[in-house]
Design a protein around this motif. Structure first.
Motif: not given
Length: 352
Positions: A3, A7-10, A12-17
């Motif tokens: 990425s 601090f984003v590695t997955e 699902w973290q993009v969707y949370v952001l």
């Protein structure tokens, strides 16, 4: 996953952001829009503020991607990301530093009343029901532009990124032209005919483009011209909407009513976004244009039905729901004034 976002590695973290960013926007945008009438109580100045707000929004949509691309040529993505964070922080500090008028405190209400009050006021007001129908028209034409531009320009016409940028610029330019002209138009004409005409312009543009596609095929100039005209109609519908919302609620209820507009207009986009993409992939360009034009036309028909002429004028009515010594009555149960849905006027009509 690799990425470019710090601090984003997955995935699902993009969707949370994205969820957090959109939630913050949903909290900020209606509150910001509801504050402007308190800062600018005069309608002519408020109208010009709406015009400038629309202009700033369109400029941001056009300039920001170009500016980001230029900055990425001289700095890393992480540096640009943290620069954007600093920009948000600076904006927050500027907002905190400004003295903003505080509306009259609302009466204490239960959680259900507080949660649904904006929607109930919105759906009980004829002009706002008409606005919702026109939101559907704007979302139908806007979804065609925002969802399918890349398919048309890059996929069907085989043009490059710069052509796509100019195509989106045509839509933004139409919107900006309308935003600049609307204050003078609204000084002479009421909101209803202007907004209905704007929606009609979008329908005519989509249908005309569909006919051109069926008879002569798709060309880039025809896309540019259509998107320019759609932009004109789009801004003519959306820019005056703040005037309707301001007129339809007391200051203490404005945040709830603006929040209702945000939610209900986005519900229209929730329908038209996937519909536009599915129509384009399943049926092709001309059918997609005609179906979306039909949906926009349905919005116009509903607005004509739901928003009668003269809804802003003083309406004679009688109060049986208030004691005669209530401050609103001044000793007379029957009187006349422009209606706003509130505790004294819980519905639209002539008898309470």
């Amino acid at each position: 996953m690799t990425s470019k976002v710090p601090f984003v590695t997955e995935v699902w973290q993009v969707y949370v952001l994205i969820f957090l960013l959109q939630s913050a926007s949903a909290a900020f945008t209606p509150t910001f829009q509801a504050t402007i009438p308190d800062v600018l109580p005069e309608e002519d100045r408020y109208t010009r503020a709406l015009s400038l707000s629309r202009l700033a929004y369109d400029l941001e949509n056009i300039v920001s991607p170009t500016l980001a691309a230029l900055l990425l040529a001289v700095m890393t993505y992480n540096t640009l990301f943290f620069g954007t964070v600093a920009g948000f922080a600076a904006s927050a500090l500027l907002v905190v530093s400004v003295l903003i008028p505080s509306p009259k405190s609302a009466e204490p209400r239960g959680i259900y009343d507080r949660t649904t009050r904006g929607i109930r006021i919105y759906l009980a007001t004829p002009r706002l029901r008409g606005l919702l129908a026109l939101n559907l028209a704007a979302a139908s034409a806007g979804a065609m532009v925002l969802v399918n531009s890349v398919v048309l320009v890059r996929g069907q016409l085989g043009l490059g990124e710069s052509a796509l940028a100019w195509t989106m610029f045509a839509f933004g330019a139409g919107s900006m032209i309308a935003a600049l002209a609307l204050p003078r138009v609204l000084d002479r004409t009421s909101d209803r005919p202007v907004m209905l005409a704007g929606a009609g312009v979008m329908v005519v543009a989509l249908v005309t483009f569909a006919v051109l596609v069926l008879t002569k095929g798709i060309t880039w100039p025809s896309v540019l011209a259509t998107w320019l005209i759609v932009g004109l109609g789009y801004a003519s519908v959306l820019t005056p909407s703040g005037r309707l919302l301001r007129r339809s609620a007391h200051s203490e209820d404005r945040p709830a009513v603006f929040a209702a507009q945000f939610a209900l207009s986005h519900a229209c986009w929730l329908v038209t976004y996937p519909l536009s993409g599915w129509l384009m992939s399943a049926l092709g360009l001309a059918p997609a244009l005609l179906v979306l034009a039909a949906v926009a036309g349905l919005g116009i028909a509903l607005a004509l039905w739901l928003w009668p002429v003269g809804g802003s004028e003083a309406i004679p009515h009688t109060h049986e729901n208030l004691p005669l010594d209530h401050p609103h009555l001044h000793g007379h149960r029957s009187h006349s004034h422009p209606l706003v849905i509130d505790d004294a006027h819980p519905r639209w009509g002539s008898q309470f």
